[in-house]
Design a protein around this motif. Sequence first.
Motif, PDB file in Angstrom:
ATOM      1  N   ILE A   1       0.839  -1.200   0.000  1.00 33.24           N
ATOM      2  CA  ILE A   1       0.000   0.000   0.000  1.00 33.24           C
ATOM      3  C   ILE A   1       0.874   1.249   0.000  1.00 33.24           C
ATOM      4  N   ARG A   2       1.942   1.244   0.810  1.00 36.26           N
ATOM      5  CA  ARG A   2       2.845   2.402   0.847  1.00 36.26           C
ATOM      6  C   ARG A   2       3.503   2.623  -0.511  1.00 36.26           C
ATOM      7  N   LYS A   3       3.924   1.544  -1.153  1.00 37.34           N
ATOM      8  CA  LYS A   3       4.570   1.654  -2.462  1.00 37.34           C
ATOM      9  C   LYS A   3       3.590   2.237  -3.481  1.00 37.34           C
ATOM     10  N   ASN A   4       2.361   1.744  -3.491  1.00 35.56           N
ATOM     11  CA  ASN A   4       1.354   2.245  -4.430  1.00 35.56           C
ATOM     12  C   ASN A   4       1.017   3.697  -4.144  1.00 35.56           C
ATOM     13  N   ALA A   5       0.974   4.084  -2.879  1.00 38.27           N
ATOM     14  CA  ALA A   5       0.682   5.471  -2.530  1.00 38.27           C
ATOM     15  C   ALA A   5       1.799   6.391  -3.003  1.00 38.27           C
ATOM     16  N   ASP A   6       3.051   5.950  -2.868  1.00 40.85           N
ATOM     17  CA  ASP A   6       4.170   6.760  -3.347  1.00 40.85           C
ATOM     18  C   ASP A   6       4.131   6.922  -4.865  1.00 40.85           C
ATOM     19  N   GLU A   7       3.816   5.841  -5.568  1.00 42.51           N
ATOM     20  CA  GLU A   7       3.725   5.914  -7.025  1.00 42.51           C
ATOM     21  C   GLU A   7       2.579   6.829  -7.452  1.00 42.51           C
ATOM     22  N   LEU A   8       1.464   6.744  -6.768  1.00 44.59           N
ATOM     23  CA  LEU A   8       0.323   7.604  -7.085  1.00 44.59           C
ATOM     24  C   LEU A   8       0.663   9.063  -6.818  1.00 44.59           C
ATOM     25  N   ASP A   9       1.378   9.326  -5.745  1.00 43.74           N
ATOM     26  CA  ASP A   9       1.791  10.696  -5.422  1.00 43.74           C
ATOM     27  C   ASP A   9       2.677  11.269  -6.527  1.00 43.74           C
ATOM     28  N   LYS A  10       3.633  10.485  -6.994  1.00 40.99           N
ATOM     29  CA  LYS A  10       4.517  10.946  -8.075  1.00 40.99           C
ATOM     30  C   LYS A  10       3.720  11.197  -9.352  1.00 40.99           C
ATOM     31  N   PHE A  11       2.783  10.305  -9.647  1.00 43.56           N
ATOM     32  CA  PHE A  11       1.973  10.449 -10.859  1.00 43.56           C
ATOM     33  C   PHE A  11       1.112  11.703 -10.792  1.00 43.56           C
ATOM     34  N   LEU A  12       0.490  11.948  -9.647  1.00 44.82           N
ATOM     35  CA  LEU A  12      -0.354  13.129  -9.505  1.00 44.82           C
ATOM     36  C   LEU A  12       0.467  14.408  -9.549  1.00 44.82           C
ATOM     37  N   ASP A  13       1.699  14.364  -9.032  1.00 44.99           N
ATOM     38  CA  ASP A  13       2.566  15.535  -9.112  1.00 44.99           C
ATOM     39  C   ASP A  13       2.913  15.878 -10.553  1.00 44.99           C
ATOM     40  N   THR A  14       3.074  14.868 -11.389  1.00 43.34           N
ATOM     41  CA  THR A  14       3.390  15.142 -12.791  1.00 43.34           C
ATOM     42  C   THR A  14       2.181  15.705 -13.529  1.00 43.34           C
ATOM     43  N   LEU A  15       0.973  15.345 -13.097  1.00 40.78           N
ATOM     44  CA  LEU A  15      -0.229  15.838 -13.759  1.00 40.78           C
ATOM     45  C   LEU A  15      -0.577  17.270 -13.368  1.00 40.78           C
ATOM     46  N   SER A  16      -0.294  17.637 -12.132  1.00 40.23           N
ATOM     47  CA  SER A  16      -0.691  18.971 -11.683  1.00 40.23           C
ATOM     48  C   SER A  16       0.290  20.014 -12.206  1.00 40.23           C
TER      49      SER A  16
END
Length: 55
Positions: A31-46
């Motif tokens: 879950i932590r790994k997926n949350a970190d990946e999602l955070d990076k992905f959302l940072d690239t989109l914003s």
Amino acid sequence: MPSKKGSSRLQAMMAQFSYDHRCADSCLNKIRKNADELDKFLDTLSPGGKNKKEK
């Protein structure tokens, strides 16, 4: 002899506790790994996401 019987029961309980928490820790790591990946992905989109974090 009763102490030996209680000792094995205690060891079995400790082994079960260790097994249960090892499995839970493995799930939480995923879950932590997926949350970190999602955070990076959302940072690239914003737009300007990295600029806000640097300040």
